[in-house]
Design a protein around this motif. Structure first.
Motif, PDB file in Angstrom:
ATOM      1  N   SER A  62      34.635  46.208  47.887  1.00 41.65           N
ATOM      2  CA  SER A  62      33.111  46.407  47.317  1.00 41.65           C
ATOM      3  C   SER A  62      32.392  47.420  48.862  1.00 41.65           C
ATOM      4  O   SER A  62      32.972  47.428  49.830  1.00 41.65           O
ATOM      5  CB  SER A  62      32.318  45.101  47.403  1.00 41.65           C
ATOM      6  N   VAL A  68      30.272  39.046  48.342  1.00 37.87           N
ATOM      7  CA  VAL A  68      31.261  37.962  47.457  1.00 37.87           C
ATOM      8  C   VAL A  68      30.966  36.758  48.133  1.00 37.87           C
ATOM      9  O   VAL A  68      31.167  35.761  47.557  1.00 37.87           O
ATOM     10  CB  VAL A  68      32.508  38.426  47.108  1.00 37.87           C
ATOM     11  N   VAL A 366      32.199  45.158  42.788  1.00 38.00           N
ATOM     12  CA  VAL A 366      33.175  43.794  43.218  1.00 38.00           C
ATOM     13  C   VAL A 366      34.238  43.999  42.432  1.00 38.00           C
ATOM     14  O   VAL A 366      34.358  43.893  41.008  1.00 38.00           O
ATOM     15  CB  VAL A 366      32.580  42.778  43.237  1.00 38.00           C
ATOM     16  N   TRP A 377      35.610  36.050  40.354  1.00 39.57           N
ATOM     17  CA  TRP A 377      34.532  36.679  40.476  1.00 39.57           C
ATOM     18  C   TRP A 377      33.610  36.451  39.240  1.00 39.57           C
ATOM     19  O   TRP A 377      32.199  36.334  39.518  1.00 39.57           O
ATOM     20  CB  TRP A 377      34.665  38.076  40.953  1.00 39.57           C
TER      21      TRP A 377
END
Length: 392
Positions: A62, A68, A366, A377
């Motif tokens: 990212s 995250v 991401v 995720w």
């Protein structure tokens, strides 16, 4: 009128919906395809690599590598395993912490649908969303008429696997609301080659072996697969997420061993084997011949100069290859780039400038490693958004 409208019925969208619904809110999922969870169903060879035991922020790419951390720390692999246990879904661990269903990816989709049903979430398929606007509430124009909601979750994914209906909808809506979008690119994708490299790579099509591949400062050690179009396999897919046009790759075809020392030993023993025959003791025969064809003495190994051995060792342990491109979104497992994380709260996935608008999953900038990270995720970001949207 709904409390929460989730646009997109993939992994992240379903998780956001069921989480919001568990708070007693009225929630609907709008899926433009004929069924939800289609990417889940084809993943992991039909068994869905749903998460990974090793969940760390450094396994994600990212523009903001810290983004995250909040979501994956609050929704961990153990939480998803608890959900599987509740629904009596058996699973197993493969290599490198990868977790798969024992039976079928259909079990995961059915589990999510059962959770949605228990939370009274409405699942609407074959619904086209034309526009999203906001005044005091959000108005969503669809093929089933206008709908309104206090919160909207954009969960329509990225551009990978267009045959499943991938679209730019999340990016278009994000830009419409003033959120920046980082250029989407294919990730976890096979790489292609041109010129002499293409001929050399294609000559080895079908061959698979463990390698160590490096791009810049990033290295992966897994299997590499030669194809008629270029290179694939776990090691290559992993490194593709870090590769940019013009960058070289360096491949070690015999990681963990010293081919120079091995060949030098044979030379001192007076080996009568020629180059390919000697290399084939440690490398697949086709690769051994291909290495020799790139340049090696025709003489027996006992007659090779030390310099010849050093040059061959460099080729075996650090071959430089320059990919021409990728096989594109059609073969990419995920999308790199997406809605800029600067526009979102890392805790809630809510757009900081548009209260009530959330962006989750692959639509966000991401991208996880191969091996269950991208699904996790989806679960973690969907859960983060659903918790907040459902509590309002």
């Amino acid at each position: 009128m709904f409390d929460v409208l989730v646009i997109g019925g993939g992994a992240a969208g379903l998780m956001a919906a069921l989480t919001a619904g568990q708070h007693g809110r009225s929630v609907a999922v709008l899926e433009h395809g004929p069924e939800v969870g289609r990417k889940i169903l084809i993943s992991g060879g039909g068994r869905c690599n749903f998460t990974n035991q090793t969940m760390r922020a450094d396994r994600f790419l990212s523009a903001n590598p810290h983004f995250v951390k909040s979501a994956i720390s609050r929704y961990q692999p153990s939480h998803f395993l608890d959900l599987l246990a509740k629904h009596r879904i058996a699973w197993h661990e493969k290599k490198l912490g990868q977790l798969f269903c024992d039976n079928s990816a259909h079990d995961i989709v059915q589990m999510l649908l059962n959770e949605c049903a228990a939370a009274r979430v409405r699942i609407l398929t074959d619904v086209r969303v034309y526009d999203v606007s906001k005044s005091d509430v959000f108005r969503v124009q669809t093929s089933r008429g206008d709908m309104t909601a206090r919160s909207v979750v954009l969960a329509t994914g990225g551009l990978s696997i267009p045959k499943l209906g991938a679209s730019r909808f999340a990016y278009e809506m994000a830009r419409q609301f003033g959120l920046a979008v980082i250029q989407p690119e294919p990730a976890l994708v096979p790489l292609t080659f041109g010129g002499e490299s293409e001929e050399w790579v294609r000559s080895l099509a079908g061959l698979s072996l463990p390698v160590r591949v490096t791009c810049g400062k990033t290295t992966f050690e897994e299997a590499l697969l030669f194809t008629h179009r270029g290179m694939s396999g776990p090691a290559l897919l992993q490194i593709s997420s870090y590769w940019s046009a013009g960058q070289p790759l360096f491949v070690d075809f015999l990681p963990g061993q010293d081919i120079a020392a091995l060949l030098m030993k044979l030379k001192k023993e007076g080996s009568k084997a020629k180059g390919a025959g000697a290399l084939a003791r440690w490398l697949p025969q086709r690769l051994a011949h291909a290495m020799v064809e790139l340049g090696a003495p025709e003489r027996t190994l006992a007659e090779w100069a030390d310099r010849d051995i050093r040059l061959m060792a460099q080729r075996v342990h650090s071959m430089e290859l320059k990919p021409q491109g990728t096989e594109g979104f059609a073969k990419a497992e995920v999308t790199r780039g997406g809605v800029d994380t600067k526009a979102l709260s890392s805790r809630t996935m809510e757009a900081q400038s548009v209260p009530g608008l959330y962006v989750v999953g692959e639509a966000v900038d991401v991208t996880g490693w191969l091996g269950g990270y991208n699904f996790h995720w989806a679960w973690a970001s969907g859960h983060a958004a659903g918790e907040v949207a459902g509590a309002l």
